[in-house]
Design an enzyme around this catalytic site. Sequence first.
Site, PDB file in Angstrom:
ATOM      1  N   GLU A   1      -4.293  -9.156  19.045  1.00 20.22           N
ATOM      2  CA  GLU A   1      -4.932 -10.477  19.065  1.00 20.22           C
ATOM      3  C   GLU A   1      -4.172 -11.537  19.873  1.00 20.22           C
ATOM      4  OE1 GLU A   1      -5.932 -11.499  14.982  1.00 20.22           O
ATOM      5  OE2 GLU A   1      -7.641 -10.127  15.036  1.00 20.22           O
TER       6      GLU A   1
ATOM      7  N   GLU B   1      -9.995  -3.342  14.215  1.00 16.46           N
ATOM      8  CA  GLU B   1      -9.984  -4.143  12.980  1.00 16.46           C
ATOM      9  C   GLU B   1     -11.405  -4.580  12.701  1.00 16.46           C
ATOM     10  OE1 GLU B   1      -7.368  -7.517  12.529  1.00 16.46           O
ATOM     11  OE2 GLU B   1      -5.672  -6.487  13.456  1.00 16.46           O
TER      12      GLU B   1
END
Length: 469
Positions: free
Chosen positions: A210, A335
Amino acid sequence: LALVAATAVLSVDGARVHAESPSPQRAGELRIQGRWFLDEHDRRVLLHGVNNVDKTAPYVQPGDGFTVTAEDARLLARHGFNTVRLGVSFDGLMPNRGELDERYLDRVAHVVDVLGAEGIHVLLDNHQDGLSEIWGGNGFPEWALESRPFPGEPNPGFPLYYLMPSMNRAWDEVWNNSNGVLDHLGDALAALAERVSDKPAVLGIELLNEPWPGTAFPTCFPAGCPAFDREYQAVHERLTERIKGVAPELPVFWEPNVTWNQLMPTHMADPPWTPPITDERVAFSFHDYCLASQAATYLGLPEELVGACPAQHELTWSHADDFVARTNVPAMVTEFGDGDPRVLANTLQRADERFVGWHYWHYTSVVGSAEERRDPFGGELGKQLVRTYPRATAGTPESMDFDAETGRFEYTYQPEPATAPTEIYVSDRHYPNGYEVSVRGGRVVSAPGSSVLLVESTGSEPVTVDLRA
Ligand code: 9MR
């Protein structure tokens, strides 16, 4: 009539469904070919699994939790999972400038072995949240960055701390390679790659979880940020080359910058600057959270917002489809989940339709207390995540559908030469009274009631497997 004749029907009673589970096989090496992962038998592999990320030093749990226990690996294998995204930390790898922690590398290698022994393929995820412990997050070591929170600067914690001006300044340091921070990261990842390069269970290394664009963040709306992503792509290419230098065969996973999670497309690999990512070494790792559901969880916004989730997932998947169409690399949802099980189906169905693998966020939350640990995949979560699915296909998948309510599984693939049969994991959550399977264009070659259904084609026609409770 011919069609009926080619159909093998097998019925078993409930008690026997899982009586014949074959003992687990070690995870063999996977390789990338176009948008597929192939195993050593030339079968197309689908990966289902969970995240396990330890965010506090020493970043790989030393005695508690599944990262060193074979028990958890067995539990995952028993429910059919064949992959784990294992968090590793730059801070753990290189606690002091230029100094690698060999003991940490040993620990990571040990966890890989424990998982690999149960047939679980491990994606090593260079994890971060909030860049560094400097801001109460995790990831980059303190020595790597010069910026510090400004005196009196409020820190709202995850996830809003990403808006802190000091943290944005520090992300700019990263993207500008200030004080060689990216070179050190490259060294740390290369050491990790080298340490695990002889382990077939390693699916790959994900360069950075991320990543936040830093002060370029506002330029990423409303249509993504081509200028930032060009720079960002160059960083990824450099890190990929660095790893390639020590582990030429190891796949490297690229993630889009995290405004992806805020529904922005990625401009990595955008034309006209066609990047050199066609050497079958790169895979795409993306997250599929529902922004509305995350806002409800983390910012206290109303729960009713989850009504917007299907449309939001649709948008994220259209961005992923675009990326895969222009690069022809394999994609994985590394995710998703995080909370409300009602939104899980949004991801799982889309992943099934595209034969895309996934890692649920996250295992540690479902294992929880010793009490819960007995059956972490019971209830709604298990019903969704424990799925009947083709773990390895001797051919090219054409269509797949799994109904988590009824357990009905329908799968069609075009058979191709492979040195082992198609392998379908049969959920241990959906068939309390046994299952029935019919196959067109092929036959069942596993023992009746096996939790791993093996199918061989009988010709060159497409094979259709229809399995139901
Ligand atoms: O679920 C995690 C939450 O409990 C933590 O407070 C937070 C900060 O460490 O991280 C959450 O996990 C996030 C993951 O690390 C990165 N992607 C988004 C995840 C869920 O929001």
